[in-house]
Design an enzyme around this catalytic site. Structure first.
Site, mmCIF file in Angstrom:
data_model
loop_
_atom_site.group_PDB
_atom_site.id
_atom_site.type_symbol
_atom_site.label_atom_id
_atom_site.label_comp_id
_atom_site.label_asym_id
_atom_site.label_seq_id
_atom_site.Cartn_x
_atom_site.Cartn_y
_atom_site.Cartn_z
ATOM 1 N NE ARG A 14 -5.998 5.501 -7.585
ATOM 2 C CZ ARG A 14 -4.891 6.134 -7.761
ATOM 3 N NH1 ARG A 14 -5.025 7.138 -8.958
ATOM 4 N NH2 ARG A 14 -3.848 6.520 -7.248
ATOM 5 C CB CYS A 15 -13.831 2.772 -5.755
ATOM 6 S SG CYS A 15 -15.395 2.195 -5.208
ATOM 7 C CD GLU A 55 -9.127 1.703 -3.409
ATOM 8 O OE1 GLU A 55 -9.053 1.666 -2.420
ATOM 9 O OE2 GLU A 55 -9.811 1.072 -4.238
ATOM 10 C CD GLN A 115 -6.094 -4.442 -9.819
ATOM 11 O OE1 GLN A 115 -6.587 -4.188 -10.611
ATOM 12 N NE2 GLN A 115 -6.356 -4.285 -8.651
HETATM 13 N N1 MCN Z 1 1.707 4.282 1.319
HETATM 14 C C1 MCN Z 1 2.446 5.254 2.351
HETATM 15 N N2 MCN Z 1 2.167 5.637 3.539
HETATM 16 C C2 MCN Z 1 0.791 5.198 3.669
HETATM 17 C C3 MCN Z 1 0.044 4.499 2.800
HETATM 18 C C4 MCN Z 1 0.447 4.076 1.594
HETATM 19 O O1 MCN Z 1 3.766 5.462 1.874
HETATM 20 N N3 MCN Z 1 0.320 5.801 5.194
HETATM 21 C C5 MCN Z 1 2.294 3.802 0.120
HETATM 22 C C6 MCN Z 1 2.154 2.304 -0.115
HETATM 23 O O2 MCN Z 1 3.235 1.871 0.542
HETATM 24 C C7 MCN Z 1 2.102 2.076 -1.534
HETATM 25 C C8 MCN Z 1 1.261 3.061 -1.977
HETATM 26 O O3 MCN Z 1 1.136 4.223 -0.839
HETATM 27 O O4 MCN Z 1 3.592 2.033 -2.063
HETATM 28 C C9 MCN Z 1 -0.375 2.866 -2.050
HETATM 29 O O5 MCN Z 1 -0.674 2.217 -0.810
HETATM 30 P P1 MCN Z 1 -1.909 1.614 -0.344
HETATM 31 O O6 MCN Z 1 -2.858 2.736 -0.107
HETATM 32 O O7 MCN Z 1 -1.844 0.421 0.741
HETATM 33 O O8 MCN Z 1 -2.872 1.018 -1.906
HETATM 34 P P2 MCN Z 1 -2.313 -0.153 -2.464
HETATM 35 O O9 MCN Z 1 -1.041 -0.516 -2.679
HETATM 36 O O10 MCN Z 1 -3.105 -1.512 -1.885
HETATM 37 O O11 MCN Z 1 -2.772 -0.133 -4.017
HETATM 38 C C10 MCN Z 1 -3.984 -0.160 -4.316
HETATM 39 C C11 MCN Z 1 -4.675 1.113 -4.823
HETATM 40 C C12 MCN Z 1 -5.801 0.750 -5.590
HETATM 41 S S1 MCN Z 1 -6.961 -0.203 -5.228
HETATM 42 C C13 MCN Z 1 -6.115 1.493 -6.918
HETATM 43 S S2 MCN Z 1 -7.242 0.923 -7.733
HETATM 44 C C14 MCN Z 1 -4.874 2.074 -7.475
HETATM 45 C C15 MCN Z 1 -4.105 2.815 -6.400
HETATM 46 O O12 MCN Z 1 -3.676 1.892 -5.708
HETATM 47 N N4 MCN Z 1 -4.378 1.445 -8.648
HETATM 48 C C16 MCN Z 1 -3.187 2.169 -9.022
HETATM 49 N N5 MCN Z 1 -3.060 3.363 -7.086
HETATM 50 C C17 MCN Z 1 -2.415 3.152 -8.270
HETATM 51 N N6 MCN Z 1 -1.284 3.865 -8.726
HETATM 52 C C18 MCN Z 1 -0.797 3.341 -9.565
HETATM 53 N N7 MCN Z 1 0.203 3.882 -10.083
HETATM 54 N N8 MCN Z 1 -1.452 2.322 -10.643
HETATM 55 C C19 MCN Z 1 -2.550 1.948 -10.178
HETATM 56 O O13 MCN Z 1 -3.025 0.845 -11.005
HETATM 57 CU CU1 CUM Z 2 -10.930 -0.489 -6.124
HETATM 58 S S1 CUM Z 2 -10.162 -0.365 -7.524
HETATM 59 MO MO1 CUM Z 2 -8.691 -1.030 -6.747
HETATM 60 O O1 CUM Z 2 -9.430 -1.740 -5.397
HETATM 61 O O2 CUM Z 2 -7.976 -2.108 -7.457
#
Ligand code: MCN
Ligand code: CUM
Length: 793
Positions: free
Chosen positions: A368-369, A738, A221
């Site tokens: 996921r945290c 998360e 990641q």
């Molecule tokens: N998004 C959006 N509008 C927002 C916030 C987010 O449209 N206001 C969209 C983002 O652009 C992105 C998605 O939602 O496409 C998730 O965004 P974000 O909250 O920024 O999280 P990350 O992209 O950093 O993803 C990480 C988070 C984590 S830490 C874990 S663990 C997890 C999760 O995402 N693992 C996943 N969701 C997952 N979903 C899938 N399918 N697979 C994983 O491994």
């Molecule tokens: Cu907290 S599990 Mo995610 O941070 O990849």
């Protein structure tokens, strides 16, 4: 004349996920899909015992097997100073065991062969003589006097304590407790769970002696962090290392740590000068890679009789397994556990946290945290419900009394975080309305007449997503910021690259939407690429839902840089001065003559064909974004359940989710994230059970024991939305990835506890398996997940 933003796939468009085109056609390119000429295969021999001294390893029979190319043990690794590696939390971890094995499933030897089956045969031919040692499987045993020392490899380690840490104001907290009308106490265990992505971990290392270049395809990641780690640990030149993280079949935090398999495959490729592929099997993934949670809590709330929380006291004992290898910001030993109670207005708080080693696989990975936030919010919401019950107060009203008010922002939490925005009471009200809170009591009475127990559980929480800022957040000293690079081609098509790495979250779709919003280029004209350190700008990767808060902000900022340059080109094309040029989505025009304008595509063409004097040609840029603060999404999850007292089986009646993640880039993707997260929350609350028997055997090492809910078991979810834009994020977005996993479990557990309230049961530790519920009901007492652990009967 302005473009319709939704039509071009901008902010707020529920654009279909572009990556799914290849995924649903079977055209994804995962690590195991990569086949290189001359590639060899690696298999890992794992320890059957949880704690044992290694007396001898005999690899001679393995070498005899035709097709075996290399056998590596701790000893051969040690000769190259690679038997141990540093972890992301300033500890060390065995790559291949030398002295002892410290958990079941630990890596003992590796065989590299012409095909994976020969490599497996090679592993089976290795004879290891172990001298068993007493295993330690929980913090209580780890701390007991005379406990065997697990980490006798570390010179100054005299006990099994990893850290002893505290935060908050002890004196103020003690004073508040002394004044309290009532003190509510609860002890909880958040059991071990496993992220278990569909795709296990793996790598293909390819060292080319002729160019000295090392290319590694791997399930990570955070590819740039891996490149830095390989450069620093293996002392290889950084520009000669290329880490490619191809499509990932889910990550969920499992693909943040550095695993021994990656390291050994790299060394093997260097030694053999051939590509070496290592792909873990599902059991290998389940027993040896980063586990989440495994924390014991002693929690206390100081209460005034009108329901006001005066102070919080928490003590946690966390089981980290044999190596402290979870990634977290270096300042905080128990991650962001102290984000607990951030949504409540509480004058004083104190947290003590102790971490211990055990003979279990490394734990504490953020599944996921955002670094222990899941535990923090679970503990918080279980403590809140217990306190409301202790006061005899309605659980919704108790929350309302204590939630931070809308006019209280920015708000400094008792543990020192700064929350900046939200409409907490509104979210709660929407949730209560949607679940039918008012009528529920009546239904509960009626159900009781039928011999059924109904319960309702609430979980309200705000969660810190999007580390850093760089002043406070770093991993191994590397500051937490992120980046985006945007290159607009002559015809107005573009490529965007970021330092994040999507694992299924849909960045290829959503980043293009941010560019579309900022520049008016149709999202379909922008290709998004992540995960190749040779092409992507440096970034800290995707975890802690930091992508939208940090990399996503960088995408907006780099688009604005492009727009600023395009404006100069527009002024040149329109033959007016820059100050006379106005912008509307996708188009610059002359203020005094709005019909005279040029599109962003015209400007892109001119950037390569007709640039103004003195302006650099081309239209590309990069932005590094260091966020001023974390983002603080809010959520209110409410579940109702029906418990059958004859069997302890409970069914979910309804789940309502109200999420405020600020401005939503893609509402459909946000909803998908919430539903996925709630599914995991339901799984942890109801069925997922991965534990260890007294010998340290991992119980739950396969998917017959460790249950993943399918659509059949998963309840339906009703989703609601509140939008409070993030005040410091360029497009007002907060993280969402998360939230539902973090806040969800407490809603289910609180609901079952509410159903059991009249039987005097206060707590059942997760998972709330029917036998635990039945036992609590019949014996009228709490059921603890703490040892002695029931694994079988
Ligand atoms: N998004 C959006 N509008 C927002 C916030 C987010 O449209 N206001 C969209 C983002 O652009 C992105 C998605 O939602 O496409 C998730 O965004 P974000 O909250 O920024 O999280 P990350 O992209 O950093 O993803 C990480 C988070 C984590 S830490 C874990 S663990 C997890 C999760 O995402 N693992 C996943 N969701 C997952 N979903 C899938 N399918 N697979 C994983 O491994
Ligand atoms: Cu907290 S599990 Mo995610 O941070 O990849």
């Amino acid at each position: 004349m302005s473009l319709d933003e939704i039509k071009i796939g901008g902010l707020g468009a529920s654009r279909k996920r572009v990556e799914d085109n290849r995924f649903i056609r079977g055209k994804g390119n995962y690590v195991d899909d990569v086949v290189l000429p001359g590639m060899l295969h690696m298999e890992i021999l794992r320890s059957p015992l949880a704690h044992a001294r290694i007396k001898s390893i005999d690899v001679s029979a393995a070498w005899q097997i035709p097709g075996v190319r290399l056998v590596l043990t701790g000893e051969t690794m040690a000769a190259r100073n690679l038997a141990w590696m540093p972890t992301l939390s300033y500890d060390t971890q065995a790559v291949l065991a030398t002295d002892k094995v410290r958990f079941q499933g630990q890596e003992v030897a590796c065989v590299i062969a012409d095909d994976p089956y020969i490599a497996k045969d090679g592993c089976e031919a290795i004879v290891v003589e172990y001298e068993p040692l007493p295993p330690i499987v929980n913090p209580m045993q780890a701390l007991a006097p005379g406990a065997p020392l697990i980490r006798d490899d570390k010179e100054n380690q005299k006990d099994n304590v990893v850290f002893d840490w505290q935060v908050g104001d002890k004196a103020a907290t003690d004073a508040a407790f002394a004044k309290a009308d009532k003190v509510s106490k609860i002890e909880l265990h958040y059991p071990r769970s496993h992220p278990s992505p569909i795709e296990p971990c793996g790598s293909i290392a390819d060292f080319d002696r002729s160019t000295s270049k090392l290319t590694v395809y791997m399930t990570t990641q955070a590819p740039h962090i891996i490149r830095a780690a390989v450069a620093l640990v293996a002392e290889l030149p950084e520009h000669m290392i290329r880490i490619i993280s191809p499509d990932l079949g889910g990550g969920f935090g499992n693909k943040v740590p550095v695993y021994p398999g990656y390291v050994v495959s790299i060394l093997a490729s260097i030694l053999l000068e051939r590509p070496v592929k290592w792909i873990e099997d599902k059991t290998g993934n389940l027993i040896s890679t980063g586990f989440g949670r495994d924390v014991y809590l002693k929690g206390e709330l100081a209460l005034r009789k009108d329901g006001k929380i005066l102070a919080v006291r928490m003590h946690t004992d966390s089981d980290h397994g044999a190596f402290f290898s979870d990634a977290q910001p270096s300042k905080f030993k128990i991650g962001l556990m102290h984000s607990a109670f951030a949504c409540y207005d509480i004058p004083a708080a104190h947290l003590t946290a102790r971490g211990t080693y055990s003979n279990k696989a490394p734990g504490g990975v953020a599944y996921r945290c955002s670094f222990r936030v899941t535990e923090a919010m679970f503990f918080q919401e279980r403590m809140v419900q217990a306190a409301a019950d202790d006061l005899g107060m309605d659980q919704a009203e108790f929350r309302r009394v204590n939630l931070v008010r809308d006019d209280d922002f920015p708000h400094r939490t008792a543990f020192g975080f700064l929350t900046d925005s939200g409409q907490y009471a509104k979210c709660l009200d929407i949730g209560l309305e949607a679940i039918g809170y008012k009528d529920f009591q009546k239904q509960k009475e009626e159900a009781r007449k039928r011999g059924r127990l109904l319960g309702i559980g609430i979980s309200t929480m705000t969660e810190p997503l999007g580390a850093g800022n760089s002043r406070e957040y770093d991993i191994l000293g590397i500051k937490m910021f992120d980046s985006a690079e945007l290159r607009v081609h002559m015809t107005g098509k573009a490529i965007l690259r970021t330092g994040a790495r999507t694992q299924g979250q849909g960045h290829e779709t959503t980043w293009a939407q941010i560019v579309a919003h900022e520049l008016g280029l149709p999202a379909d004209d922008i290709v998004v690429e992540e995960g190749d350190t040779d092409t992507a700008p440096f970034g800290m990767g995707t975890y802690a839902s930091r992508s939208t808060p940090v990399a996503g902000a960088a995408v907006a900022m780099v688009s604005r840089k492009i727009r600023a340059k395009a404006r100069k080109i527009a002024a040149h094309l329109l033959e007016v001065s820059e100050e006379d040029v106005e912008w509307e989505l996708g188009r610059f025009y002359v203020r005094s003559a709005p019909t005279r304008g040029v599109t962003i595509q015209d400007c892109a063409f001119a950037a390569y064909t007709n640039m103004p004097d003195g302006l650099e040609p081309g239209l590309e840029n990069v932005s590094y974004y260091d966020p001023p603060n974390l983002t603080w999404p809010f959520a209110c999850y409410i579940a109702t359940v029906e418990v059958d007292p004859q069997t302890g089986v409970w069914d979910v009646l309804k789940v309502v989710a109200v999420d405020d993640c600020g401005v939503r880039i893609n509402p459909m993707i946000v909803e998908g994230q919430i539903m996925g997260g709630l599914t995991e929350a339901y799984a942890m609350a109801s069925m997922q059970f991965i534990t260890f028997d007294a010998e340290g055997n991992c119980v739950g090492s396969n998917y017959l024991d460790y249950l993943l809910p399918t659509a059949w078991e998963t309840p339906g979810f009703e989703l609601h939305e509140v939008v409070t834009p993030c005040p410091h994020h360029p497009i007002g977005a907060k993280g969402i990835g998360e939230c539902a996993t973090v806040g969800g479990p407490a809603a289910f557990v609180n609901a079952v506890m509410d159903a059991l309230k009249d039987s005097g049961v206060r707590n059942i530790d997760m998972p709330l398996l029917p036998d635990r519920v039945y036992q609590a009901l019949t014996l009228k007492k709490d059921v603890s997940g703490a040892p002695p652990v029931k694994t079988d009967d």
